[in-house]
Design a protein around this motif. Sequence first.
Motif, PDB file in Angstrom:
ATOM      1  N   VAL A   1      -6.571   3.705   6.022  1.00 30.84           N
ATOM      2  CA  VAL A   1      -5.900   4.259   7.211  1.00 30.84           C
ATOM      3  C   VAL A   1      -6.898   5.083   8.034  1.00 30.84           C
ATOM      4  O   VAL A   1      -6.869   5.059   9.271  1.00 30.84           O
ATOM      5  CB  VAL A   1      -4.677   5.109   6.808  1.00 30.84           C
ATOM      6  N   GLU A   2      -7.795   5.772   7.335  1.00 33.95           N
ATOM      7  CA  GLU A   2      -8.799   6.584   8.040  1.00 33.95           C
ATOM      8  C   GLU A   2      -9.623   5.714   8.992  1.00 33.95           C
ATOM      9  O   GLU A   2      -9.989   6.147  10.086  1.00 33.95           O
ATOM     10  CB  GLU A   2      -9.741   7.268   7.033  1.00 33.95           C
TER      11      GLU A   2
ATOM     12  N   LEU B   1       0.850  -1.197   0.000  1.00 36.77           N
ATOM     13  CA  LEU B   1       0.000   0.000   0.000  1.00 36.77           C
ATOM     14  C   LEU B   1       0.883   1.244   0.000  1.00 36.77           C
ATOM     15  O   LEU B   1       1.856   1.320   0.760  1.00 36.77           O
ATOM     16  CB  LEU B   1      -0.901   0.002   1.245  1.00 36.77           C
ATOM     17  N   LEU B   2       0.521   2.191  -0.850  1.00 36.41           N
ATOM     18  CA  LEU B   2       1.155   3.508  -0.846  1.00 36.41           C
ATOM     19  C   LEU B   2       0.305   4.440   0.000  1.00 36.41           C
ATOM     20  O   LEU B   2      -0.860   4.696  -0.327  1.00 36.41           O
ATOM     21  CB  LEU B   2       1.248   4.053  -2.282  1.00 36.41           C
ATOM     22  N   VAL B   3       0.855   4.908   1.103  1.00 34.47           N
ATOM     23  CA  VAL B   3       0.153   5.893   1.938  1.00 34.47           C
ATOM     24  C   VAL B   3       0.735   7.259   1.580  1.00 34.47           C
ATOM     25  O   VAL B   3       1.911   7.520   1.850  1.00 34.47           O
ATOM     26  CB  VAL B   3       0.339   5.596   3.441  1.00 34.47           C
ATOM     27  N   SER B   4      -0.061   8.102   0.948  1.00 38.16           N
ATOM     28  CA  SER B   4       0.477   9.371   0.446  1.00 38.16           C
ATOM     29  C   SER B   4      -0.121  10.594   1.139  1.00 38.16           C
ATOM     30  O   SER B   4       0.494  11.659   1.155  1.00 38.16           O
ATOM     31  CB  SER B   4       0.224   9.489  -1.066  1.00 38.16           C
ATOM     32  N   LYS B   5      -1.315  10.451   1.704  1.00 36.91           N
ATOM     33  CA  LYS B   5      -1.946  11.606   2.362  1.00 36.91           C
ATOM     34  C   LYS B   5      -1.130  11.941   3.612  1.00 36.91           C
ATOM     35  O   LYS B   5      -0.916  11.065   4.469  1.00 36.91           O
ATOM     36  CB  LYS B   5      -3.387  11.236   2.732  1.00 36.91           C
ATOM     37  N   PRO B   6      -0.653  13.194   3.733  1.00 39.81           N
ATOM     38  CA  PRO B   6       0.281  13.510   4.821  1.00 39.81           C
ATOM     39  C   PRO B   6      -0.207  13.109   6.214  1.00 39.81           C
ATOM     40  O   PRO B   6       0.564  12.582   7.016  1.00 39.81           O
ATOM     41  CB  PRO B   6       0.460  15.024   4.708  1.00 39.81           C
ATOM     42  N   VAL B   7      -1.469  13.321   6.505  1.00 45.38           N
ATOM     43  CA  VAL B   7      -1.946  13.010   7.858  1.00 45.38           C
ATOM     44  C   VAL B   7      -1.939  11.494   8.095  1.00 45.38           C
ATOM     45  O   VAL B   7      -1.689  11.019   9.218  1.00 45.38           O
ATOM     46  CB  VAL B   7      -3.338  13.655   8.104  1.00 45.38           C
ATOM     47  N   ASN B   8      -2.165  10.731   7.039  1.00 46.36           N
ATOM     48  CA  ASN B   8      -2.090   9.267   7.164  1.00 46.36           C
ATOM     49  C   ASN B   8      -0.642   8.803   7.296  1.00 46.36           C
ATOM     50  O   ASN B   8      -0.343   7.868   8.047  1.00 46.36           O
ATOM     51  CB  ASN B   8      -2.764   8.589   5.969  1.00 46.36           C
TER      52      ASN B   8
ATOM     53  N   GLY C   1     -16.052  12.693  13.271  1.00 48.37           N
ATOM     54  CA  GLY C   1     -14.891  12.294  14.050  1.00 48.37           C
ATOM     55  C   GLY C   1     -13.898  13.434  14.160  1.00 48.37           C
ATOM     56  O   GLY C   1     -13.853  14.326  13.312  1.00 48.37           O
ATOM     57  N   VAL C   2     -13.120  13.412  15.241  1.00 50.59           N
ATOM     58  CA  VAL C   2     -12.079  14.412  15.483  1.00 50.59           C
ATOM     59  C   VAL C   2     -10.814  13.674  15.902  1.00 50.59           C
ATOM     60  O   VAL C   2     -10.873  12.722  16.688  1.00 50.59           O
ATOM     61  CB  VAL C   2     -12.485  15.382  16.620  1.00 50.59           C
ATOM     62  N   GLY C   3      -9.674  14.102  15.378  1.00 49.76           N
ATOM     63  CA  GLY C   3      -8.406  13.477  15.749  1.00 49.76           C
ATOM     64  C   GLY C   3      -7.277  14.300  15.168  1.00 49.76           C
ATOM     65  O   GLY C   3      -7.183  15.495  15.440  1.00 49.76           O
ATOM     66  N   LEU C   4      -6.447  13.677  14.351  1.00 49.36           N
ATOM     67  CA  LEU C   4      -5.393  14.433  13.663  1.00 49.36           C
ATOM     68  C   LEU C   4      -6.003  15.444  12.702  1.00 49.36           C
ATOM     69  O   LEU C   4      -5.393  16.460  12.393  1.00 49.36           O
ATOM     70  CB  LEU C   4      -4.460  13.480  12.914  1.00 49.36           C
ATOM     71  N   GLU C   5      -7.184  15.148  12.211  1.00 50.87           N
ATOM     72  CA  GLU C   5      -7.935  16.121  11.420  1.00 50.87           C
ATOM     73  C   GLU C   5      -9.157  16.542  12.208  1.00 50.87           C
ATOM     74  O   GLU C   5      -9.696  15.771  13.006  1.00 50.87           O
ATOM     75  CB  GLU C   5      -8.386  15.506  10.091  1.00 50.87           C
ATOM     76  N   VAL C   6      -9.610  17.760  11.906  1.00 53.52           N
ATOM     77  CA  VAL C   6     -10.760  18.256  12.659  1.00 53.52           C
ATOM     78  C   VAL C   6     -12.046  17.630  12.115  1.00 53.52           C
ATOM     79  O   VAL C   6     -13.044  17.543  12.834  1.00 53.52           O
ATOM     80  CB  VAL C   6     -10.781  19.794  12.661  1.00 53.52           C
ATOM     81  N   HIS C   7     -12.019  17.190  10.877  1.00 54.09           N
ATOM     82  CA  HIS C   7     -13.141  16.411  10.340  1.00 54.09           C
ATOM     83  C   HIS C   7     -12.584  15.090   9.836  1.00 54.09           C
ATOM     84  O   HIS C   7     -11.817  15.077   8.870  1.00 54.09           O
ATOM     85  CB  HIS C   7     -13.822  17.140   9.174  1.00 54.09           C
ATOM     86  N   GLU C   8     -12.948  13.998  10.471  1.00 56.28           N
ATOM     87  CA  GLU C   8     -12.489  12.694  10.011  1.00 56.28           C
ATOM     88  C   GLU C   8     -13.563  11.659  10.334  1.00 56.28           C
ATOM     89  O   GLU C   8     -14.641  12.011  10.830  1.00 56.28           O
ATOM     90  CB  GLU C   8     -11.127  12.351  10.644  1.00 56.28           C
ATOM     91  N   ALA C   9     -13.265  10.397  10.055  1.00 54.79           N
ATOM     92  CA  ALA C   9     -14.231   9.332  10.340  1.00 54.79           C
ATOM     93  C   ALA C   9     -14.378   9.182  11.861  1.00 54.79           C
ATOM     94  O   ALA C   9     -13.412   9.405  12.584  1.00 54.79           O
ATOM     95  CB  ALA C   9     -13.760   8.029   9.718  1.00 54.79           C
ATOM     96  N   PRO C  10     -15.560   8.805  12.358  1.00 52.52           N
ATOM     97  CA  PRO C  10     -16.794   8.477  11.630  1.00 52.52           C
ATOM     98  C   PRO C  10     -17.618   9.721  11.287  1.00 52.52           C
ATOM     99  O   PRO C  10     -17.430  10.769  11.892  1.00 52.52           O
ATOM    100  CB  PRO C  10     -17.553   7.622  12.653  1.00 52.52           C
ATOM    101  N   ARG C  11     -18.518   9.565  10.322  1.00 55.53           N
ATOM    102  CA  ARG C  11     -19.489  10.620  10.030  1.00 55.53           C
ATOM    103  C   ARG C  11     -20.771  10.313  10.790  1.00 55.53           C
ATOM    104  O   ARG C  11     -21.188   9.163  10.871  1.00 55.53           O
ATOM    105  CB  ARG C  11     -19.806  10.664   8.528  1.00 55.53           C
TER     106      ARG C  11
ATOM    107  N   SER D   1      -9.976   6.023  13.180  1.00 55.92           N
ATOM    108  CA  SER D   1     -11.252   6.437  13.772  1.00 55.92           C
ATOM    109  C   SER D   1     -11.413   5.957  15.220  1.00 55.92           C
ATOM    110  O   SER D   1     -12.177   6.557  15.972  1.00 55.92           O
ATOM    111  CB  SER D   1     -12.431   5.972  12.908  1.00 55.92           C
ATOM    112  N   THR D   2     -10.736   4.893  15.620  1.00 54.24           N
ATOM    113  CA  THR D   2     -10.739   4.551  17.055  1.00 54.24           C
ATOM    114  C   THR D   2      -9.398   4.964  17.644  1.00 54.24           C
ATOM    115  O   THR D   2      -8.350   4.674  17.080  1.00 54.24           O
ATOM    116  CB  THR D   2     -10.954   3.044  17.311  1.00 54.24           C
ATOM    117  N   LYS D   3      -9.452   5.649  18.769  1.00 59.42           N
ATOM    118  CA  LYS D   3      -8.251   6.274  19.319  1.00 59.42           C
ATOM    119  C   LYS D   3      -7.578   5.373  20.349  1.00 59.42           C
ATOM    120  O   LYS D   3      -8.250   4.731  21.167  1.00 59.42           O
ATOM    121  CB  LYS D   3      -8.600   7.622  19.966  1.00 59.42           C
ATOM    122  N   GLU D   4      -6.258   5.397  20.315  1.00 57.94           N
ATOM    123  CA  GLU D   4      -5.458   4.760  21.362  1.00 57.94           C
ATOM    124  C   GLU D   4      -5.463   5.681  22.586  1.00 57.94           C
ATOM    125  O   GLU D   4      -5.701   6.877  22.451  1.00 57.94           O
ATOM    126  CB  GLU D   4      -4.014   4.588  20.867  1.00 57.94           C
TER     127      GLU D   4
END
Length: 361
Positions: A128-129, A21-28, A295-305, A133-136
């Motif tokens: 990766v999203e 897998l190529l992970v290219s999105k910076p936050v991922n 969802g909120v985490g490394l991004e202010v809008h992320e999974a879940p919706r 979506s579940t936080k450590e």
Amino acid sequence: MPVDRLHKLRRVIAREGLDGLLVSKPVNCRYVSGFTGSSGAVLVSHKHAILATDFRYIEQAGHETRNLEITRTEGDLHDWLPQLVSSLGWHSLGFEANHICFAVHRQLKHAIRAKQLNLELIPRTGLVEHLRSTKEPGELELIVQAANLTDAAFKQARTSIHPGTTEKSLAWEIENLLREGGSEGVPFDLVVASGPNAALPHAKPSDRVIGQNEAVIIDMGARIEGYCSDFSRTLCLGRADEALAEIHRVVLEAQLAGIRQITAKLTGAEADQLARTIIEQGGRGEAFGHGLGHGVGLEVHEAPRIGPNSSDLLIDGMVFTIEPGIYVPGFGGCRIEDVVVLEKGRVRVLTESEKTVEVIQ
Ligand code: ZN
């Protein structure tokens, strides 16, 4: 990189039937590798975990990552990726279809054809999203810190609002409070929307002077080590008139219903409906035109919706917002938003500021 994340991602790659897998999105990339640079990509297979980046970031990559091979790249993705991946013996490469744009995909295809490589590019979304979506526990701790900082800044800002304040100056004051409290910038453009501007869910702060007896929606958040909070309250200088008081009462009731009733194992749509029902019963269903949360985490809008069309399944460890709103063009609006975490099947609220509408001067 937390080894656990690598294990989880490898299970996903195997399930998807990919060689790598190529992970290219910076936050991922950051999530998977720890690397916070703005230019780089992570390649993962059952055997390899490689961070590929250019000269500018090589040293930083060495400091920020563990358990990854680091490869220095020259040129654009299509200049090095097909050759590198083929040399690893991969024939199917998953890529993040919501990040690699059409032009880059075309360049990659051209390069693969020109070099006569046996390599197939396979689009995937949300892999990766979904892990994110579940936080450590460590991630949750940072979000709690961001939430506490947001509460503290709001508390202070609330006492200093006075007639004559403009939306822009209040937004700047809040941003200062957040930065001085330790926030890394602000995770999104703050909203301070007064009077009729409060009817626009994402209004930009203007030079409008905040008046008496009208709504002021404040939407703000902090960021700590990459992790965000997202929070809204609706205030009013002096007494709220009857219409504003009524809207505020309905939104608050809907928000508290969401907090009390959302449980694990619901879908995003089912969770949304619990709060939406209250607003519909209050005769304002049409005026609640966005989803209940995200969802909120490394991004202010992320999974879940959490919205009318979301099939995302809510499970323990997810962190998301509950933010019903009512928006009335020409008049104003109201939104109340908290960040919450699902624990033992129930919602625990992370932002704790009071929700009363009036600020008596
Ligand atoms: Zn939000």
